[in-house]
Design an enzyme around this catalytic site. Structure first.
Site, short mmCIF file in Angstrom:
data_model
loop_
_atom_site.label_atom_id
_atom_site.label_comp_id
_atom_site.label_asym_id
_atom_site.label_seq_id
_atom_site.Cartn_x
_atom_site.Cartn_y
_atom_site.Cartn_z
N TRP A 109 0.53 -1.32 0.37
CA TRP A 109 -0.41 0.18 -0.08
C TRP A 109 1.11 1.99 -0.15
CZ3 TRP A 109 -4.59 -0.80 -1.63
CH2 TRP A 109 -5.12 -1.93 -2.25
N ASP A 177 -1.44 6.05 6.81
CA ASP A 177 -2.46 5.66 6.65
C ASP A 177 -2.32 4.41 6.76
OD1 ASP A 177 -4.16 3.48 5.41
OD2 ASP A 177 -3.39 3.34 3.38
N LYS A 201 -12.02 -2.14 7.42
CA LYS A 201 -11.10 -3.22 7.95
C LYS A 201 -11.30 -3.50 9.59
CE LYS A 201 -8.44 -3.67 4.31
NZ LYS A 201 -7.28 -2.35 3.46
C1 LIG Z 1 -7.67 -1.56 2.36
C2 LIG Z 1 -6.45 -1.00 2.47
C3 LIG Z 1 -6.04 0.23 1.27
C4 LIG Z 1 -7.27 0.70 -0.24
O1 LIG Z 1 -8.19 1.07 0.86
P1 LIG Z 1 -9.59 0.60 -0.68
O2 LIG Z 1 -11.07 1.19 0.57
O3 LIG Z 1 -9.98 -0.45 -0.63
O4 LIG Z 1 -9.14 1.94 -1.27
C5 LIG Z 1 -5.92 0.78 1.55
N1 LIG Z 1 -4.18 1.02 2.74
C6 LIG Z 1 -4.49 0.10 3.37
C7 LIG Z 1 -3.47 0.02 4.86
C8 LIG Z 1 -5.55 -0.65 3.60
O5 LIG Z 1 -5.26 -1.96 4.18
#
Ligand SMILES: *Cc1c(COP(=O)(O)O)cnc(C)c1O
Length: 379
Positions: A109, A177, A201
């Site tokens: 990511w 993030d 998540k």
């Molecule tokens: C799942 C995830 C993403 C992407 O998320 P979306 O909502 O599907 O765009 C980005 N960064 C991390 C760390 C993730 O776990």
């Protein structure tokens, strides 16, 4: 997590996202689905123009502030487009075309985020872990003087690699993030220029991104930025530039309330550490039957990718796990192997079932002559 009606034992969902949700939160949603808050209509029918919506949203924000001790220097925004859209939103809002932006890259990511940002500003990769098996140490970060911001991902969901410290950026805004470990443990919000996390998540269903942004970061958005990605406009309009995702907002509010009721994030951290330890212990004690690539200090407490020695046995493992009611243990399609995600809503009981299954599967799939050799070694 819901009890399966056809069998007596519950099913546990270990998938990385959308992931497991608190059973009693789901039950609450069900119980008031047709009549939300005794208003006589469903929350799915709630208009964001109604005062009931505004008070609901205010409550969610206040509880989130309480749970994370968010200082008044920071605003809480509710966005759409997933965490992925934030990869573009961030450079458009916080850097100019000429500014250097610093990215720490140690997994899928953070690499993706850096690649998107490079379309808008020159990206400097300041810390790098080629094999995604660790996070760079503070001493390995080569921060650019005068960078517009530093971006990192606190928990690489696919690789199972989690930072054990908050990078020190010497005054440069730090952007994180936090999609897969948001609300899993306490955080010191004031150290961040912005924190963002997709809801699906660890907080609720898909469709929402929560961003906590230091207000002095706003107001520098580039002129070509789509209005819907302009964080200044979103902040000024109380996250209601257009029709917001009412249902995920409501659901996240219930999750936040639940976490407060459970004793807050210190308590969640304790439970999460315990759950992760249970899984790492069974892997460590397996004599290599199960393996983890990530180095000890960076082993994620939320997402645990692990391998078995070949694809055939891995497939067998996944198939039998599914039969035993342990679902979503497949790794990310880009990485393969197995992965157990142990988000807040995964009960200790579910992890206990997983580790018992793993131990038994190892016994059942270790050839007899190996067993004998081991018995001889330990005799
Ligand atoms: C799942 C995830 C993403 C992407 O998320 P979306 O909502 O599907 O765009 C980005 N960064 C991390 C760390 C993730 O776990």
């Amino acid at each position: 997590m819901v009890e399966q009606i056809t069998t007596s034992s519950p099913v546990y969902n270990f998938s990385a996202g959308p992931g497991v949700l608190f059973a009693d939160v789901l039950q609450k949603v069900q119980s008031e689905m047709l009549n939300w808050n005794n208003n006589g209509y469903s929350v799915l029918e709630l208009s964001h123009r109604m005062p009931e919506f505004s008070s609901m949203l205010m409550g969610v924000k206040q509880n989130l502030r309480k749970l994370l001790s968010i200082p008044c220097t920071h605003d809480v925004l509710f966005l759409q487009g997933g965490a992925t859209q934030m990869f573009s939103t961030i450079p458009m809002n916080f850097s100019t075309q000429r500014d250097t932006v610093d990215y720490i890259v140690n997994g899928y990511w953070s690499r993706y985020a850096a690649k998107e940002a490079n379309k808008y500003s020159p990206v400097n990769i300041v810390g790098y872990a080629n094999d995604s098996a660790s996070c760079p140490d503070q001493s390995e970060l080569r921060l650019s003087p005068g960078a517009a911001y530093v971006h990192y991902c606190s928990n690489e969901t696919i690789d199972g690699c989690e930072f054990d410290y908050v990078p020190e950026t010497h005054g440069v805004p730090l952007i994180c993030d936090m999609s897969s470990n948001f609300l899993s443990r306490p955080i010191d919000v004031k150290r961040y220029g912005m924190i963002y996390a997709g809801s699906h998540k660890n907080v609720g269903p898909a469709g929402l991104v929560i961003a906590i942004v230091r207000m002095d970061m706003l107001g520098k958005c580039r002129s070509f930025t789509p209005t819907m990605m302009n964080l200044t406009e979103i902040s000024l309009n109380m996250s209601m530039l257009n029709t917001p995702p009412v249902f995920p907002m409501y659901f996240c509010g219930l999750t936040v309330q639940k976490l407060l009721d459970m004793g807050g994030l210190r308590e969640m951290e304790k439970i999460n550490m315990l759950k992760a330890k249970m899984v790492y212990d069974v892997i460590n004690q397996s004599n290599g039957f199960y393996s983890v690539r990530v180095l000890g200090k960076n082993r994620s407490i939320m997402n645990i990718p692990f391998g078995l020695h070949n694809e055939e046995i891995q497939n067998k493992f996944l198939m039998e796990a599914k039969k035993a009611g342990l679902l979503g243990l497949e790794g990310h399609p880009k990485v393969g192997k197995c992965r157990a995600s142990l988000y807040n809503a995964m009960p200790v009981e579910g992890v206990k079932r997983l580790v018992e299954f793993m131990a038994q599967f190892q016994i059942d799939n270790t050839p007899l002559k190996l067993c004998l050799a081991e018995a001889r070694d330990t005799a």
